[in-house]
Design a protein around this motif. Structure first.
Motif, mmCIF file in Angstrom:
data_model
loop_
_atom_site.group_PDB
_atom_site.id
_atom_site.type_symbol
_atom_site.label_atom_id
_atom_site.label_comp_id
_atom_site.label_asym_id
_atom_site.label_seq_id
_atom_site.Cartn_x
_atom_site.Cartn_y
_atom_site.Cartn_z
ATOM 1 N N ASP A 65 -2.862 -4.384 46.683
ATOM 2 C CA ASP A 65 -4.291 -4.211 46.959
ATOM 3 C C ASP A 65 -4.589 -4.173 48.459
ATOM 4 N N VAL A 66 -3.959 -5.059 49.226
ATOM 5 C CA VAL A 66 -4.207 -5.089 50.668
ATOM 6 C C VAL A 66 -3.709 -3.785 51.298
ATOM 7 N N ALA A 67 -2.518 -3.348 50.914
ATOM 8 C CA ALA A 67 -1.982 -2.094 51.459
ATOM 9 C C ALA A 67 -2.903 -0.919 51.111
ATOM 10 N N GLU A 68 -3.398 -0.899 49.890
ATOM 11 C CA GLU A 68 -4.299 0.183 49.493
ATOM 12 C C GLU A 68 -5.632 0.098 50.227
ATOM 13 N N ARG A 69 -6.091 -1.098 50.537
ATOM 14 C CA ARG A 69 -7.325 -1.243 51.321
ATOM 15 C C ARG A 69 -7.123 -0.623 52.712
ATOM 16 N N ILE A 70 -5.968 -0.870 53.308
ATOM 17 C CA ILE A 70 -5.654 -0.281 54.618
ATOM 18 C C ILE A 70 -5.681 1.244 54.521
ATOM 19 N N ARG A 71 -5.099 1.780 53.467
ATOM 20 C CA ARG A 71 -5.064 3.242 53.288
ATOM 21 C C ARG A 71 -6.473 3.802 53.067
ATOM 22 N N LYS A 72 -7.310 3.086 52.328
ATOM 23 C CA LYS A 72 -8.691 3.538 52.110
ATOM 24 C C LYS A 72 -9.438 3.687 53.423
ATOM 25 N N LEU A 73 -9.048 2.899 54.413
ATOM 26 C CA LEU A 73 -9.698 2.934 55.718
ATOM 27 C C LEU A 73 -9.077 3.981 56.638
ATOM 28 N N GLY A 74 -8.115 4.740 56.095
ATOM 29 C CA GLY A 74 -7.544 5.844 56.855
ATOM 30 C C GLY A 74 -6.363 5.484 57.738
ATOM 31 N N HIS A 75 -5.757 4.333 57.492
ATOM 32 C CA HIS A 75 -4.609 3.905 58.295
ATOM 33 C C HIS A 75 -3.407 3.700 57.384
ATOM 34 N N TYR A 76 -2.240 3.602 58.006
ATOM 35 C CA TYR A 76 -1.014 3.370 57.257
ATOM 36 C C TYR A 76 -0.691 1.882 57.218
ATOM 37 N N ALA A 77 -0.236 1.434 56.073
ATOM 38 C CA ALA A 77 0.141 0.034 55.893
ATOM 39 C C ALA A 77 1.552 -0.194 56.420
ATOM 40 N N PRO A 78 1.765 -1.302 57.125
ATOM 41 C CA PRO A 78 3.135 -1.622 57.535
ATOM 42 C C PRO A 78 3.972 -1.866 56.283
ATOM 43 N N ALA A 79 5.241 -1.505 56.371
ATOM 44 C CA ALA A 79 6.063 -1.629 55.162
ATOM 45 C C ALA A 79 7.527 -1.913 55.470
ATOM 46 N N THR A 80 7.784 -2.579 56.585
ATOM 47 C CA THR A 80 9.152 -3.002 56.872
ATOM 48 C C THR A 80 9.172 -4.506 57.091
ATOM 49 N N LEU A 81 10.307 -5.089 56.821
ATOM 50 C CA LEU A 81 10.451 -6.525 57.034
ATOM 51 C C LEU A 81 10.242 -6.875 58.503
#
Length: 157
Positions: A65-81
């Motif tokens: 949900d948090v990652a998708e919220r970031i995407r809804k705002l037009g940005h990319y979600a961090p996704a590496t350790l």
């Protein structure tokens, strides 16, 4: 593509960065909860094993949900350790035993730390950054963490 949703690009970037920190916290907490699920030992093993599984499943949904919220705002979600460890305010190191009480205390402390961080930022999203949607989202997320913390706390009584 740029999100044109009535919030300035500058504010969207600030919100996305803040949410990225929350995403990192959630991922670190998820990982620590998985560790508890996998490694807990003791006479209450089965019940705690299942309990930690319920909690990490909730955290997995939160992460998405948090990652998708970031995407809804037009940005990319961090996704590496590496990114998560750079962004989080939590620590990986728990230095506890493999008993349920040690894990619960560590996880509870992390939930409470996330709660404080969320609570401190709710009004900023709505007022300074003009993003009532994220403010509402963070309020609901805070309530979820309050429930999860309560469940952990109840095991310590």
């Amino acid at each position: 593509m740029e999100a044109k949703i009535g919030i300035s690009a500058e504010h969207l970037a600030e919100v996305a960065h803040s949410l990225s920190k929350i995403l990192a916290d959630e991922f670190v907490l998820y990982t620590k909860t998985r560790k508890a699920h996998w490694n807990v030992e003791g006479p209450d093993f089965y019940n705690k094993h299942k309990f930690f599984e319920e909690q990490y499943n909730q955290l997995a949904d939160i992460i998405d949900d948090v990652a998708e919220r970031i995407r809804k705002l037009g940005h990319y979600a961090p996704a590496t350790l590496k990114q998560y460890l750079e962004l989080t305010h939590l620590t990986e190191d728990d230095r506890g035993k493999n008993d349920a009480t040690s894990y619960i205390k560590t996880l509870l402390s992390d939930h409470e730390s996330i709660l404080i961080h969320l609570r401190e930022n709710i009004n900023n999203y709505a007022t300074a950054l003009k993003d009532a949607g994220t403010s509402d989202y963070i309020t609901a997320l805070m309530e979820t963490h309050e429930t999860m913390a309560w469940m952990l706390r109840a095991h310590l009584s």
